[in-house]
Design an enzyme around this catalytic site. Structure first.
Site, PDB file in Angstrom:
ATOM      1  N   GLN A 111     -20.593 -62.376 -65.107  1.00 50.62           N
ATOM      2  CA  GLN A 111     -20.985 -62.336 -63.702  1.00 50.62           C
ATOM      3  C   GLN A 111     -20.099 -63.224 -62.828  1.00 50.62           C
ATOM      4  O   GLN A 111     -19.928 -62.962 -61.639  1.00 50.62           O
ATOM      5  CB  GLN A 111     -22.443 -62.748 -63.562  1.00 50.62           C
ATOM      6  CG  GLN A 111     -23.417 -61.829 -64.284  1.00 50.62           C
ATOM      7  CD  GLN A 111     -23.316 -60.385 -63.792  1.00 50.62           C
ATOM      8  OE1 GLN A 111     -23.552 -60.104 -62.622  1.00 50.62           O
ATOM      9  NE2 GLN A 111     -22.964 -59.470 -64.688  1.00 50.62           N
TER      10      GLN A 111
ATOM     11  N   ASP B  83     -26.183 -53.917 -64.529  1.00 51.64           N
ATOM     12  CA  ASP B  83     -25.169 -53.600 -63.528  1.00 51.64           C
ATOM     13  C   ASP B  83     -24.633 -52.184 -63.665  1.00 51.64           C
ATOM     14  O   ASP B  83     -24.342 -51.525 -62.665  1.00 51.64           O
ATOM     15  CB  ASP B  83     -23.989 -54.573 -63.653  1.00 51.64           C
ATOM     16  CG  ASP B  83     -24.268 -55.927 -63.036  1.00 51.64           C
ATOM     17  OD1 ASP B  83     -25.264 -56.056 -62.311  1.00 51.64           O
ATOM     18  OD2 ASP B  83     -23.481 -56.858 -63.286  1.00 51.64           O
TER      19      ASP B  83
ATOM     20  N   HIS C  90     -17.357 -61.637 -60.646  1.00 48.23           N
ATOM     21  CA  HIS C  90     -17.627 -60.921 -59.400  1.00 48.23           C
ATOM     22  C   HIS C  90     -16.906 -61.549 -58.216  1.00 48.23           C
ATOM     23  O   HIS C  90     -16.510 -60.849 -57.289  1.00 48.23           O
ATOM     24  CB  HIS C  90     -19.132 -60.891 -59.120  1.00 48.23           C
ATOM     25  CG  HIS C  90     -19.828 -59.718 -59.741  1.00 48.23           C
ATOM     26  ND1 HIS C  90     -19.859 -58.477 -59.155  1.00 48.23           N
ATOM     27  CD2 HIS C  90     -20.529 -59.615 -60.898  1.00 48.23           C
ATOM     28  CE1 HIS C  90     -20.548 -57.652 -59.926  1.00 48.23           C
ATOM     29  NE2 HIS C  90     -20.966 -58.314 -60.985  1.00 48.23           N
TER      30      HIS C  90
ATOM     31  N   HIS D 283     -59.721 -51.534 -24.768  1.00 48.16           N
ATOM     32  CA  HIS D 283     -60.099 -51.193 -26.136  1.00 48.16           C
ATOM     33  C   HIS D 283     -61.605 -50.960 -26.225  1.00 48.16           C
ATOM     34  O   HIS D 283     -62.074 -50.011 -26.873  1.00 48.16           O
ATOM     35  CB  HIS D 283     -59.709 -52.321 -27.095  1.00 48.16           C
ATOM     36  CG  HIS D 283     -58.248 -52.417 -27.378  1.00 48.16           C
ATOM     37  ND1 HIS D 283     -57.327 -52.740 -26.431  1.00 48.16           N
ATOM     38  CD2 HIS D 283     -57.551 -52.237 -28.536  1.00 48.16           C
ATOM     39  CE1 HIS D 283     -56.109 -52.765 -26.968  1.00 48.16           C
ATOM     40  NE2 HIS D 283     -56.218 -52.456 -28.256  1.00 48.16           N
TER      41      HIS D 283
ATOM     42  N   GLU E 214     -30.742 -64.306 -58.961  1.00 49.33           N
ATOM     43  CA  GLU E 214     -30.662 -62.842 -58.939  1.00 49.33           C
ATOM     44  C   GLU E 214     -30.879 -62.265 -60.341  1.00 49.33           C
ATOM     45  O   GLU E 214     -31.719 -61.388 -60.545  1.00 49.33           O
ATOM     46  CB  GLU E 214     -29.295 -62.421 -58.401  1.00 49.33           C
ATOM     47  CG  GLU E 214     -29.071 -60.918 -58.403  1.00 49.33           C
ATOM     48  CD  GLU E 214     -27.647 -60.551 -58.023  1.00 49.33           C
ATOM     49  OE1 GLU E 214     -27.423 -59.375 -57.688  1.00 49.33           O
ATOM     50  OE2 GLU E 214     -26.754 -61.423 -58.064  1.00 49.33           O
ATOM     51  N   HIS E 215     -30.089 -62.716 -61.304  1.00 52.38           N
ATOM     52  CA  HIS E 215     -30.193 -62.249 -62.692  1.00 52.38           C
ATOM     53  C   HIS E 215     -30.608 -63.415 -63.579  1.00 52.38           C
ATOM     54  O   HIS E 215     -29.959 -64.466 -63.549  1.00 52.38           O
ATOM     55  CB  HIS E 215     -28.852 -61.728 -63.218  1.00 52.38           C
ATOM     56  CG  HIS E 215     -28.209 -60.679 -62.375  1.00 52.38           C
ATOM     57  ND1 HIS E 215     -27.162 -60.950 -61.519  1.00 52.38           N
ATOM     58  CD2 HIS E 215     -28.458 -59.349 -62.265  1.00 52.38           C
ATOM     59  CE1 HIS E 215     -26.783 -59.827 -60.928  1.00 52.38           C
ATOM     60  NE2 HIS E 215     -27.558 -58.843 -61.353  1.00 52.38           N
TER      61      HIS E 215
END
Length: 442
Positions: free
Chosen positions: A253, A355, A256, A415, A321-322
């Site tokens: 990762q 992924d 990335h 109302h 995230e992961h």
């Protein structure tokens, strides 16, 4: 009140998380305003400036798409079809879990809920350095399973060339329109519309800092899936984990981008030290070292904690995230953890499966957003709407009287009168604010 966790840090992050750059923010705002004002002319200008790409028409014709599909090796197409079947199958399970409901709460009072697909969605599939074909599966297939009528897919050219595999993935996923167009100009065109690109209702998909900022600024004008930052991985490992596998997965990762955090939390100091050694040995030979090395150097962290309870608690604080769980009993994390984008349980699983191939959606929240949201799923493309129906006059009269009282407590006379007229009509009661009965229909 939170209690400080006992931990020792073998490697700390040297850099700070990337924030919203003023330069990025201002640049994006100018492009959005220009696209909104000049439409296609602005889109062509920015595409030429940033991508060296300005064809007469950004939209690919059916014939062009067919030629691209024919040019791609059969194994690539077969693999894309396999992965899309996995994504489609899981998205269908998600869709099937969402039921339309109707209940009768009082005699003749029916309340209902329906899940209605949005009409048009945009799928942004990143390009740039890597052709991210998997993002096409996640944003297009999922939308189609939800029932979206029109899915518009955009991806940038790569060094002035058409990313063939990405176009194939878009086509096989079911995109109704495919545009070879990227960056802020693509997001703005999808959100605002131009002379040749009709606007959409929601935009989904990851992108670089400029694309993320464009989605942020256009949110409200158009719906978005989520605000995304750099990819994150957090590995929880005990003494039973393989330190080489830990190292490989951390780097998977980190490649990335240079600002992608990679964090290891372990109950074993020996494993943690060995994993660090493996990372340092693996990095020099990685083809993506230019991304992975600064990510690990500046945003890599390694912490040792006394037990798994402490590991789970510390990991929840990161809200990553992961989260990959490499322990003897990985499913304990399902019970003990609450804050994560997605969990990957056991050595047989890895974040890269999520992924690329396994079928769950890889568009996930970052920057601690897992504290309040999950990732992209079929529900993002559905609007959960309600309806109400009162067919029993006795029930309507009762609700009318109640509405009148409740609304006047809040000083909402209009109302209240909506309730009054129904109480008068169905219960033959006087209207409190007139000196005559509510007239019968002619």
């Amino acid at each position: 009140m939170t209690t400080a966790l006992s931990k020792s840090t073998l490697k700390a992050a040297l850099g700070t998380p990337a924030g919203r750059s003023e330069t990025v923010r201002d640049t994006v705002a100018r492009i959005i305003e220009d696209v909104g004002t000049r439409g296609d002319a602005a889109v062509h200008e920015y595409s030429q400036r940033f991508d060296g790409w300005s064809p007469d028409d950004f939209r690919l014709t059916t014939a062009e798409v067919e030629r691209v599909v024919a040019s791609v090796p059969g194994q690539v197409i077969e693999d894309i079809r396999f992965v899309q079947r996995q994504v489609r199958g899981f998205a269908q399970v998600q869709r099937d879990s969402l039921r339309d409901v109707e209940v009768e709460t009082l005699p003749g009072v029916r309340l209902g809920q329906r899940h209605v697909p949005i009409t048009a969605s945009g799928a942004y599939v990143p390009g740039g350095r890597y052709p991210l074909t998997a993002s096409a599966h996640m944003t297009i297939v999922t939308a189609k399973v939800a029932g979206v009528e029109r899915v518009v897919a955009c991806t940038p050219p790569i060094r002035g060339q058409m990313p063939a595999a990405t176009v194939v993935a878009m086509a096989l996923a079911g995109a109704d329109e495919i545009y070879l167009l990227g960056g802020v100009q693509a997001v703005a065109a999808l959100a605002l519309g131009t002379e040749t690109i009709d606007r959409v209702d929601l935009i989904a998909g990851p992108g670089n800092a400029y694309v993320a900022e464009a989605k942020r600024q256009l949110f409200g004008e158009v719906g978005i899936d989520l605000f995304a930052g750099p990819t994150e991985i957090l590995v929880i490992a005990d003494e039973h984990a393989d330190p080489f596998v830990v190292a490989v997965d951390l780097l998977s990762q980190a490649e990335h981008g240079p600002d992608s955090p990679a964090v290891l939390i372990s109950t074993s100091a020996e494993l943690a030290r060995t994993a660090i050694e493996h990372v340092e040995r693996l990095l020099p030979g990685m083809p993506t070292r230019d991304m992975a090395e600064p990510a690990w150097r500046d945003h890599g962290e390694v912490h040792v904690v006394p037990d798994l309870d402490a590991a789970f608690a510390l990991a929840d604080g990161y809200a990553s995230e992961h989260v990959q769980v490499l322990t003897r009993e990985p499913r304990r994390a399902l019970v003990r953890m609450r804050h994560y984008g997605a969990l990957f349980l056991g050595e047989g699983t890895c974040v890269s499966y999520g992924d690329k191939v396994i079928g769950t959606n890889h568009v996930l929240p970052t920057r601690k957003a897992p504290r309040y949201t999950g990732g992209l799923w079929v529900g993002n493309f559905l609007r959960t709407v309600t309806y109400q129906e009162v067919t029993d006059p006795v029930a309507s009269a009762y609700l009318g009287e109640l509405c009148g009282r409740a609304a006047r407590v809040e000083l909402f006379e209009g109302h209240a009168r909506s309730g009054d007229v129904r109480a008068a009509k169905y219960a033959d009661a006087p209207l409190p604010w007139t000196d005559h009965r509510f007239p019968e229909p002619a």
